[in-house]
Design an enzyme around this catalytic site. Structure first.
Site, PDB file in Angstrom:
ATOM      1  N   ASN A 257      -6.199 -11.242  40.780  1.00 16.85           N
ATOM      2  CA  ASN A 257      -7.277 -10.481  40.133  1.00 16.85           C
ATOM      3  C   ASN A 257      -8.309 -11.395  39.486  1.00 16.85           C
ATOM      4  O   ASN A 257      -9.263 -10.919  38.886  1.00 16.85           O
ATOM      5  CB  ASN A 257      -6.701  -9.515  39.091  1.00 16.85           C
TER       6      ASN A 257
ATOM      7  N   THR B 229     -10.371  -6.495  41.821  1.00 18.13           N
ATOM      8  CA  THR B 229      -9.489  -5.370  41.559  1.00 18.13           C
ATOM      9  C   THR B 229      -9.245  -4.594  42.842  1.00 18.13           C
ATOM     10  O   THR B 229      -9.701  -4.989  43.924  1.00 18.13           O
ATOM     11  CB  THR B 229     -10.055  -4.485  40.435  1.00 18.13           C
TER      12      THR B 229
ATOM     13  N   GLY C 268       7.601   2.557  36.808  1.00 18.85           N
ATOM     14  CA  GLY C 268       6.554   2.642  37.823  1.00 18.85           C
ATOM     15  C   GLY C 268       6.925   1.848  39.060  1.00 18.85           C
ATOM     16  O   GLY C 268       8.095   1.539  39.295  1.00 18.85           O
TER      17      GLY C 268
ATOM     18  N   GLY D  31       4.900  -0.655  42.625  1.00 16.83           N
ATOM     19  CA  GLY D  31       3.705  -1.274  43.176  1.00 16.83           C
ATOM     20  C   GLY D  31       3.343  -2.592  42.516  1.00 16.83           C
ATOM     21  O   GLY D  31       4.130  -3.215  41.803  1.00 16.83           O
TER      22      GLY D  31
ATOM     23  N   SER E  55     -15.586   0.719  34.962  1.00 20.55           N
ATOM     24  CA  SER E  55     -14.930  -0.421  34.331  1.00 20.55           C
ATOM     25  C   SER E  55     -15.606  -0.825  33.012  1.00 20.55           C
ATOM     26  O   SER E  55     -16.833  -0.868  32.904  1.00 20.55           O
ATOM     27  CB  SER E  55     -14.931  -1.621  35.285  1.00 20.55           C
TER      28      SER E  55
ATOM     29  N   LYS F  39      -7.038  -6.922  45.777  1.00 19.47           N
ATOM     30  CA  LYS F  39      -6.235  -7.934  45.086  1.00 19.47           C
ATOM     31  C   LYS F  39      -5.373  -8.764  46.032  1.00 19.47           C
ATOM     32  O   LYS F  39      -5.118  -9.943  45.784  1.00 19.47           O
ATOM     33  CB  LYS F  39      -5.350  -7.278  44.035  1.00 19.47           C
TER      34      LYS F  39
ATOM     35  N   ASP G 269      -3.303 -10.153  35.093  1.00 14.82           N
ATOM     36  CA  ASP G 269      -2.647  -8.909  34.669  1.00 14.82           C
ATOM     37  C   ASP G 269      -1.319  -9.232  33.990  1.00 14.82           C
ATOM     38  O   ASP G 269      -0.898  -8.544  33.056  1.00 14.82           O
ATOM     39  CB  ASP G 269      -2.392  -7.992  35.875  1.00 14.82           C
TER      40      ASP G 269
END
Length: 366
Positions: A90, A65, A151, A153, A19, A69, A110
């Site tokens: 997050n 993360t 995408g 999720g 990270s 989460k 996010d």
């Protein structure tokens, strides 16, 4: 501005040795004149040890993360609307209470990472126009202006809500997995009143929903898929469908929204220089790399921790940290990401899961 009190801040998750968040946050803390620190705490579970660290007096707040989460949510005192909508937290903000205590409030920055990165791109396209932090694409006389997410999720839910905050509706989804799309739709029923979530399965769907007079026009897109070369027909169809969207003619309205100028079509792939990034750029879209979203969500965390408020308004207020600080932090973080150090490579190899062999924390009985 007086330096804020020095505290310890943590990133909880696993694996996280790669990270760049510590570099970003520690740069901010140093620039603010505080001795606060931000360190990683590698854990694949929410453990009692982790909760004890968060509740300790010297902890100023935390980031969370994957894979924690959602797992952290039952242990928080309160959730922001954004965390409730996406079922993800997050960021943990420690907020003083009237009785002298502290409550743990969960937020999902996010969402602000995506939204604020897109707003930043809009400012680049219209440098002479004031653009408010709550800018919204409301063009009542020009039909429907939509958003696109590629995408599935939790990241897709965050991106979809970010596009909604920008006034875009409906939100179109491109995903190879019908069940995953359905899960996103089921998790965000509030979007139904704003035009809903529409699955684009192939170029024929693109023609049906986006081509022709009076059809929705996509202003912004967010890519939430990893940058792996597609191997299967279903994976290739994702890129084929996205390319069909990117080639739909886009005519800029002649009259701006009262809250925001019209952008050139903008795309925000999740990571820098992904395959989808290159596809969008090849079709003439204004492309932003995902590093910008990561940096913007970090700034949102800094602002919330400094103010002790877990709101979208505070998370978007750049005056809290200041333009000079954010410019230097952005530059420093990008340099680190483009040239990883040997120490980072070694840390990744040596990372150990602190939760290994330990049980997950259990909620106390009420």
């Amino acid at each position: 501005m007086a330096a804020p009190p020095s505290k310890k801040y943590y990133l909880f998750g696993y694996p996280i040795a790669h990270s760049s968040a510590p570099a970003l946050h520690n740069h901010c803390f140093k620039s603010l004149g505080t001795e606060s620190t931000y360190t990683i705490w590698s854990t694949s579970k929410v453990t009692e040890e982790m909760l004890a660290v968060i509740h300790s007096d010297d902890c100023g707040g935390a980031a969370v993360t994957m894979p924690n989460k959602t797992a952290i949510i039952p242990f928080l005192d309160e959730l922001s609307p954004e965390s409730r909508i996406t079922n993800a937290c997050n960021t943990i903000v420690k907020i003083p209470t009237a009785n002298g205590g502290v409550k743990l409030v969960g937020q999902n920055t996010d969402i602000l990472g995506v939204r604020n990165a897109l707003l930043s791109a809009l400012k680049e396209q219209h440098p002479n126009r004031p653009i408010p932090t709550d800018a919204s694409a409301a063009y009542p006389s020009h039909g429907s202006f939509a958003g696109l997410v590629i995408g599935g999720g939790a990241t897709t839910r965050s991106a979809a809500h970010a596009l909604t905050l920008l006034g875009l509706a409906p939100i179109f989804l491109i995903n190879r997995d019908v069940d995953e799309v359905r899960a996103v739709m089921d998790a965000m029923p509030h979007l139904s009143s704003k035009g809903g979530l529409i699955h684009l399965r192939d170029p024929a769907d693109v023609e049906t929903h986006l081509v022709g007079e009076g059809k929705a026009r996509i202003l912004m897109a967010v890519g939430c898929i990893p940058s792996f070369a597609p191997q299967t027909l279903a994976e290739r169809m994702v890129y084929t469908t996205a390319s069909a969207v990117f080639t739909v003619p886009y005519v800029v309205p002649t009259v701006d929204s009262p809250r925001s100028p019209v952008p050139h079509t903008a795309s925000l792939p999740r990571n820098a220089e992904t395959i989808m990034y290159k596809v969008a750029a090849a079709h003439g879209w204004y492309v932003i790399d995902g590093i910008e979203a990561m940096i913007e969500q970090g700034f949102a965390q800094q602002r919330m921790w400094l103010r002790g408020v877990a709101s979208v308004a505070v998370g978007s207020d750049s005056s809290i940290t200041g333009v000079a600080l954010e410019q230097s932090a952005r530059k420093s973080t990008r340099e680190r990401l483009t040239a990883p150090s040997a120490a980072t490579t070694e840390a990744i190899k040596l990372e150990v899961d602190r939760a290994e062999g330990k049980a997950s924390a259990v909620l106390p009985k009420k």
